[in-house]
Design a protein around this motif. Structure first.
Motif, PDB file in Angstrom:
ATOM      1  N   ASP A 196      -4.764   6.394  10.580  1.00 52.65           N
ATOM      2  CA  ASP A 196      -4.014   5.394  11.254  1.00 52.65           C
ATOM      3  C   ASP A 196      -3.634   4.460  10.061  1.00 52.65           C
ATOM      4  O   ASP A 196      -2.617   3.986   9.576  1.00 52.65           O
ATOM      5  CB  ASP A 196      -4.357   4.588  12.352  1.00 52.65           C
ATOM      6  N   MET A 200      -0.528   3.219   7.634  1.00 54.30           N
ATOM      7  CA  MET A 200      -0.102   1.872   7.711  1.00 54.30           C
ATOM      8  C   MET A 200      -0.154   1.245   6.331  1.00 54.30           C
ATOM      9  O   MET A 200       0.587   0.611   5.562  1.00 54.30           O
ATOM     10  CB  MET A 200      -1.262   0.793   8.345  1.00 54.30           C
ATOM     11  N   ARG A 203       3.010   2.268   4.945  1.00 60.07           N
ATOM     12  CA  ARG A 203       4.086   1.469   5.542  1.00 60.07           C
ATOM     13  C   ARG A 203       4.432   0.159   4.800  1.00 60.07           C
ATOM     14  O   ARG A 203       5.387  -0.142   4.914  1.00 60.07           O
ATOM     15  CB  ARG A 203       3.994   1.612   7.013  1.00 60.07           C
ATOM     16  N   HIS A 204       3.119  -0.402   4.613  1.00 60.85           N
ATOM     17  CA  HIS A 204       3.291  -1.948   4.202  1.00 60.85           C
ATOM     18  C   HIS A 204       3.287  -2.053   2.826  1.00 60.85           C
ATOM     19  O   HIS A 204       1.994  -1.688   2.236  1.00 60.85           O
ATOM     20  CB  HIS A 204       2.126  -2.742   4.934  1.00 60.85           C
ATOM     21  N   LEU A 213      -5.491  -4.291   4.732  1.00 64.23           N
ATOM     22  CA  LEU A 213      -5.600  -2.940   5.372  1.00 64.23           C
ATOM     23  C   LEU A 213      -6.684  -2.107   4.520  1.00 64.23           C
ATOM     24  O   LEU A 213      -7.582  -1.335   5.200  1.00 64.23           O
ATOM     25  CB  LEU A 213      -4.270  -2.153   5.284  1.00 64.23           C
TER      26      LEU A 213
END
Lengths: 572, 120
Positions: A196, A200, A203-204, A213
């Motif tokens: 996950d 992420m 994605r960011h 993160l």
């Protein structure tokens, strides 16, 4: 015996017979109380001696002169009585001692027998029962299978022992399986959380979010390592299995990412070998524990150095720290811990799990771990990955350095000068080509655009990947778009445009659009796939600006364009 | 493809960047379409991502494309590019899109030229 002067012989003879008779009785039946046998024997001896002495007295009195008869009678009578008493005492003592001796012997025999039974109980019966219990049998089964015990006390001891051991064993197994289960769940959670987090991270794009993160990712990896350690110690399945061989760099980084002080770890590896997928996780985990040890037992400012060396027997990975040198005792304990000799957790200290985990993993995968003083002043740990676990990476980028470097050393500069303009030009054509299918839909009459569209459609979906990798095999790159593929297939079928032309185009930058519009063929033949690819991306990323260019270059290119030029005519 | 919830790569991104989350060269040094060109060949012992960037960037390559090729997030690629830029192993070229758009002839002029040509 018959001589009257010597009374003892008959007495001794009587004694002998009495002893001869009572001896077997005493020896033959040890259960007869010693007192009774002795008394019987003594009475018999006394009787015989009285008879003999009496007879001797009578004969002596008869044979002697009358004058002395009274005196002799008294004398012999007294002597006979004394003799009889002496014989009786002697016989009694002898018989008593004999019976006592036999009793002692019997008692000794019984004691020896009991000792043997005890030894059998201790050496065979108890270990057998414990072993059966360890193998998972119930207390009753183990007791039933045990050899019979001789005494009630032993039976009671054995029963109590069996129940107690069975209880302990059940407790241990339950605790182990609970731990293993919990560890497995945490492992699964950590693994899915890692996935996950990676998603992420993709994605960011914001740097602050990414930083957070990454921080979480690191924490999660540490959690995962602890769960892995628990799983290894409790004998559960190891956490993950990699489907492919993992290259050494990834193994090292995977290991280093699981410890808290990973930023202090310096990797020195040029190895291109890979570790087989099934063992990679174990090697990573063992390395992580060793690195963690090295980082924890060295000053927080010092670095931990990791070296990789390929040897004939596999790969040797050295983890060196600048901390304390281990003492002899500590060294011996550490070597014992990593040797993996102890299959159970008896040597576990509670706080230091790392080396025990390494030992388990080493035994499982056949790794060898040894310690030595480090050149950096601390301790060095050598981990040898056996040859069987080392493979070549299944990777396409093996031939990276030599070929291009040797072939075109000064190329990049020359190309760069030409790259930009052509990139722009390609941009336009790419825009045209990729726009063909979608444009053709709404605003075009069918018949003229049809063949063109079909053409594009034919080349686009199943393009032979025309970009050749260094290995000589065609290769499709991940970022390649549809238009780029179509163009690449067209490009490869033509001769590349000579470089001077491209360089000339440099000067005519503003006219590039016109040139591209003039002939799609000319533009297509440019050997600048990367520039074209860039064009695709630029178009994808910046919508409006390039769309203008695309529209501008479109008119004379193809049939859909004609509609717009017609409309322009109409507006005139 | 990969199953959801599975992670097929043991490299965590923080180990790739060494724990950094921002580029040493600053955020503005590379945008998505900055063209990157390598100035030297990869050397043995280099971090594999650096080597891969240098290999890909033998031809000018955009940052987004690098990211797609490497399978890494753009922000991570930026950090790696920042390292390489600091070492002088790459150069970055910004496409001067705005100026180019300005320099291109106005569509109206083109239209007039077209009309003029047709009228000849």
């Amino acid at each position: 015996m018959t001589s009257p002067e010597i009374p003892p012989p008959p007495a001794s003879g009587a004694d002998g017979t009495a002893a001869g008779r009572s001896g077997p009785a005493a020896g033959g039946d040890p259960t007869v109380p010693a007192g009774r046998g002795a008394a019987k024997g003594t009475a018999l001896a006394l009787l015989i001696s009285i008879v003999v002495a009496g007879a001797a007295c009578l004969i002596t009195v008869q044979t002697c002169a009358d004058s002395a008869r009274t005196a002799v009678a008294w004398g012999t009578g007294a002597a006979g009585a004394v003799l009889c008493a002496a014989v009786a005492v002697a016989v009694h003592a002898r018989l008593t001692s004999r019976s006592l001796r036999s009793q002692v012997a019997a008692a000794q025999a019984r004691a020896a027998e009991r000792d043997a039974a005890d030894a059998r109980f201790a050496d065979t019966t108890v270990p057998g029962v414990v072993e059966r219990l360890r193998r998972g049998g119930s207390a009753e089964t183990a007791l039933a299978e045990a050899p019979p015990v001789v005494s009630e006390a032993q039976r009671r001891v054995l029963t109590a022992l069996a129940h107690e051991v069975h209880r302990g064993e059940t407790l241990r197994a339950a605790a182990m399986s609970a731990c293993a289960n919990a560890a497995g769940r945490v492992q699964a959670l950590a693994t899915s959380m890692a996935a996950d987090l990676r998603e992420m991270e993709h994605r960011h794009a914001d740097e602050d979010v990414l930083g957070d993160l990454l921080h979480l990712d690191h924490r999660n990896a540490q959690t995962g390592r602890i769960a892995d350690s628990l799983a290894v110690l409790t004998g559960a399945r190891s956490g993950r299995r990699w489907a492919k061989p993992i290259v050494m760099e990834s193994v090292l980084r995977g290991a280093m990412g699981r410890i808290s002080g990973y930023q202090r770890v310096r990797l020195h590896s040029t190895s291109e070998a890979a570790v087989a997928g099934h063992a990679a996780e174990g090697v990573m985990h063992a390395l992580a524990e060793l690195m963690d040890n090295a980082a924890n037992f060295s000053p927080p400012t010092s670095e931990v150095h990791v070296y990789v060396e390929e040897v004939a027997a596999g790969i040797v990975i050295t983890v060196e720290d600048g901390g304390l040198v281990m003492g002899d005792v500590a060294l011996r304990r550490a070597e014992q811990a990593v040797s993996g000799e102890h299959g159970d957790l008896t040597t576990l200290s509670g706080t230091r799990l790392g080396l025990a985990v390494v030992g388990r993993l080493a035994r499982k995968h056949g790794l060898q771990v040894s310690f030595r003083p480090s050149a950096h002043g601390g301790t060095g740990v050598l981990l040898r990955v056996p040859h069987e676990l080392v493979t070549e990476p299944r990777h396409e980028e093996r031939t990276e350095v030599p070929a291009p470097a040797a072939a075109v050393p000064p190329a990049p500069r020359a190309e760069r000068s030409a790259a930009r303009p052509t990139a722009r030009r390609q941009d336009n054509t790419a825009a045209v080509h990729s726009r063909q299918p979608e444009r053709a839909g709404p605003d075009v009459q069918r018949s003229p655009g049809h063949d063109r569209r079909e053409d594009t459609a034919r080349t686009a979906p199943a393009p032979p990947p025309q970009e050749f990798g260094e290995s000589g095999l065609p290769k499709r790159r991940r970022g390649q778009t549809l238009a780029a593929v179509a163009r690449a297939s067209a490009t490869s079928s033509r001769l590349p445009e000579p470089a001077p032309g491209a360089e000339q185009a440099d000067q005519r930058d503003p006219t590039a659009a016109g040139e591209a519009a003039g002939g799609p063929t000319a533009a297509r033949s440019t050997p600048r796939p990367s520039g074209a690819r860039f064009g695709d991306f630029r178009r994808a990323v910046q919508g409006a600006g390039t769309e203008d260019t695309g529209r501008r270059s479109r008119p004379s290119d193809s049939s859909p364009a004609r509609s717009s030029s017609l409309s322009e005519d109409d507006t005139e | 493809m990969t199953r959801p919830g599975r992670d097929e790569d043991p490299d965590r991104l923080y180990t790739v960047t060494g724990g950094r989350s921002r580029s040493a060269a600053g955020a503005e040094a590379f945008d998505l379409v900055t063209l990157v060109v390598s100035e030297s060949a990869p050397v043995r012992g280099m971090q594999s991502e650096h080597a891969a960037i240098l290999r890909i960037c033998r031809f000018p390559t955009a940052v987004v494309e690098l990211a797609a090729d490497l399978g890494l997030p753009v922000s991570v690629v930026r950090i790696l590019l920042g390292d390489l830029l600091a070492q002088g192993k790459i150069t970055a070229r910004h496409p001067r899109r705005a100026r180019t758009a300005d320099a291109l002839p106005d569509p109206d002029i083109l239209k007039q030229v077209l009309v003029g040509l047709r009228n000849i």
